[in-house]
Enzyme design. Sequence first.
Site, PDB file in Angstrom:
ATOM      1  N   CYS A   2      77.247 -66.995  40.439  1.00 58.73           N
ATOM      2  CA  CYS A   2      76.650 -66.041  39.519  1.00 58.73           C
ATOM      3  C   CYS A   2      77.711 -65.108  38.952  1.00 58.73           C
ATOM      4  O   CYS A   2      78.785 -64.949  39.516  1.00 58.73           O
ATOM      5  CB  CYS A   2      75.564 -65.222  40.184  1.00 58.73           C
ATOM      6  SG  CYS A   2      74.252 -66.149  40.962  1.00 58.73           S
ATOM      7  N   LYS A 596      82.669 -71.760  41.910  1.00 60.80           N
ATOM      8  CA  LYS A 596      84.057 -71.501  42.285  1.00 60.80           C
ATOM      9  C   LYS A 596      84.148 -70.465  43.397  1.00 60.80           C
ATOM     10  O   LYS A 596      84.855 -70.638  44.380  1.00 60.80           O
ATOM     11  CB  LYS A 596      84.825 -71.012  41.050  1.00 60.80           C
ATOM     12  CG  LYS A 596      86.298 -70.702  41.307  1.00 60.80           C
ATOM     13  CD  LYS A 596      87.072 -71.969  41.518  1.00 60.80           C
ATOM     14  CE  LYS A 596      88.553 -71.711  41.626  1.00 60.80           C
ATOM     15  NZ  LYS A 596      89.280 -72.948  41.931  1.00 60.80           N
TER      16      LYS A 596
END
EC number: 2.6.1.16
Length: 601
Positions: A2, A596
């Site tokens: 997010c 990531k």
Amino acid sequence: MCGIVGYIGTNNAKGILLEGLEKLEYRGYDSAGIALQNKELVTVVKEKGRIADLASLVPSDAFGTTGIGHTRWATHGKPNHENAHPHQSKSGRFTIVHNGVIENYTLLKEEYLKNHSFVSDTDTEVIVQLIELFAAELSTKEAFKKALSLLHGSYAICLIDQTNTETLYAAKNKSPLLIGKGENFNVIASDAMAVLKETDEFVEIMDKEIVIVTKDGFTLETLEGEEITRASYKAELDASDIEKGTYPHYMLKEIDEQPAVTRKIIQAYQDEAGEINVDKTIIDEILSSDRIHIVACGTSYHAGLVGKNLIEKMAKIPVEVHVSSEFAYNLPLMSKKPLFIFITQSGETADSRQCLVKVKELGYRTLTLTNVPGSTLDREADHSMYLYAGPEIAVASTKAYTAQISVLAVLAVSLGREIGDEEALNINLAAELGIVATAMEAMVSSKEVIEHIAGEYLATSRNAFFLGRNIDYFVAMEAALKLKEISYIQAEGFASGELKHGTIALIEDGTPVLALITQESINWNIRGNVNEVLARGAKTCIFAMENVAQPGDRFVIPQVHPLLTPLASVIPCQLLAYYAALHRDCDVDKPRNLAKSVTVE
């Protein structure tokens, strides 16, 4: 996972938010949205899919000098329009974006919001409805603080109030968020990279703090109302550092950057005499311990396995390597004086941070290896060593992995020299890492060879196996992870000697099996294992270092020091994964379902 961007100023926030969200795509997401506030009108646009899909839905005349944006990676509720952020309160007065996980949201629903109807399945909507409930009797700031005081879990929140167009509210706990300072504007972001085009001056928001932001400034407070003064810092990055340039993908760019990163690490840890050295306080701290525990996730875990090999050889201290998500719930039997090394590219990995908090509560000393100075694990550990890899945007880690191993080698050799280890005293690490960098350059210049191998072996394969022994086994695991991450091939790395204990049952005609060989002492052992799978129909491929290469090997890895072979042998494996993904028409930089920076447990 997010991402958040917020803006308050005099310009239209639309482009700033959309561009900021693009810069946060590397964090992983499945939906996105923005809210623009123009006077007392708030326009919300959100949708499942990519930022480009969202941008196409935003009206060309959409305007607002205050706005918030969000990329969502689903934790509560499916990836769809209803669950995408921003979320609004029942009356539409409050609009919110949120990263993190609220663990007690169902209890809060039952206790405070039993008669409310909800549009989404998210924990976030509970927060905004609570704020509106409390705002019936309190100011926006106090209602926000009261809602925050009830939350159990992690959050980074940005809030706008339809009735107050001059203010943006934000708060964080266990999820990254910072303030960016500007002239006649201020920004909020999960990561400085999102807003580097706007500003390079930032202020950290710490856990359980709120910030009240206007275009002219901001006020930091604790939840108890105590005002906080905190100095700003200049970002070391430049906006150009996070551009692809002429490359088709960030991943390819980052693979190509590894020789330069390796040389940068040499420079960073080299003293005036040209020797590689680590801060003496770190060395003394580690050597006073009786056991080292390396804690990491994913690619960082694989780097940790190589680090264990290096540290035990050089420093003669036993090392254990743990997966962060398991370690926190199953602490090992502790020695009298352990030391913990946390390896994290982002410095924000939630599982690793939870482990760090736990071991610090137990009174143990900690060291973080991270690529991001000022990140949460950097701030909270007793010591830090930096990777100097620069921004890594592609979800699949490449240059951070080799940087982690390089820094672990720096640490291991420094420890070994301090205790008089003969191998550590005899190795010229700066020179050997320089040789590694040259070897990397040679391999990234041989892309067409690897591209051909990827097409031949992996373009249509459903699965693949990577084999190795000893230190090559650790690289085999990383190679398999890279392949599965971006090409969606079911790939596994195995210790080749274990094949006959079960895995060989999976071999059938045409199964791709790739073997890594860099060690003379086990060269023929691995080749024997390759012959075993070849006899059962496997399609075999060998990547071998110069000193052990044989006619018929598909790729020859330039010679490097035996302790540093993972730094070289992983390069063709990274390229193999990259080209396999291209052959299969996969999204290289943003593979499905992945993030990531994993900021939720």
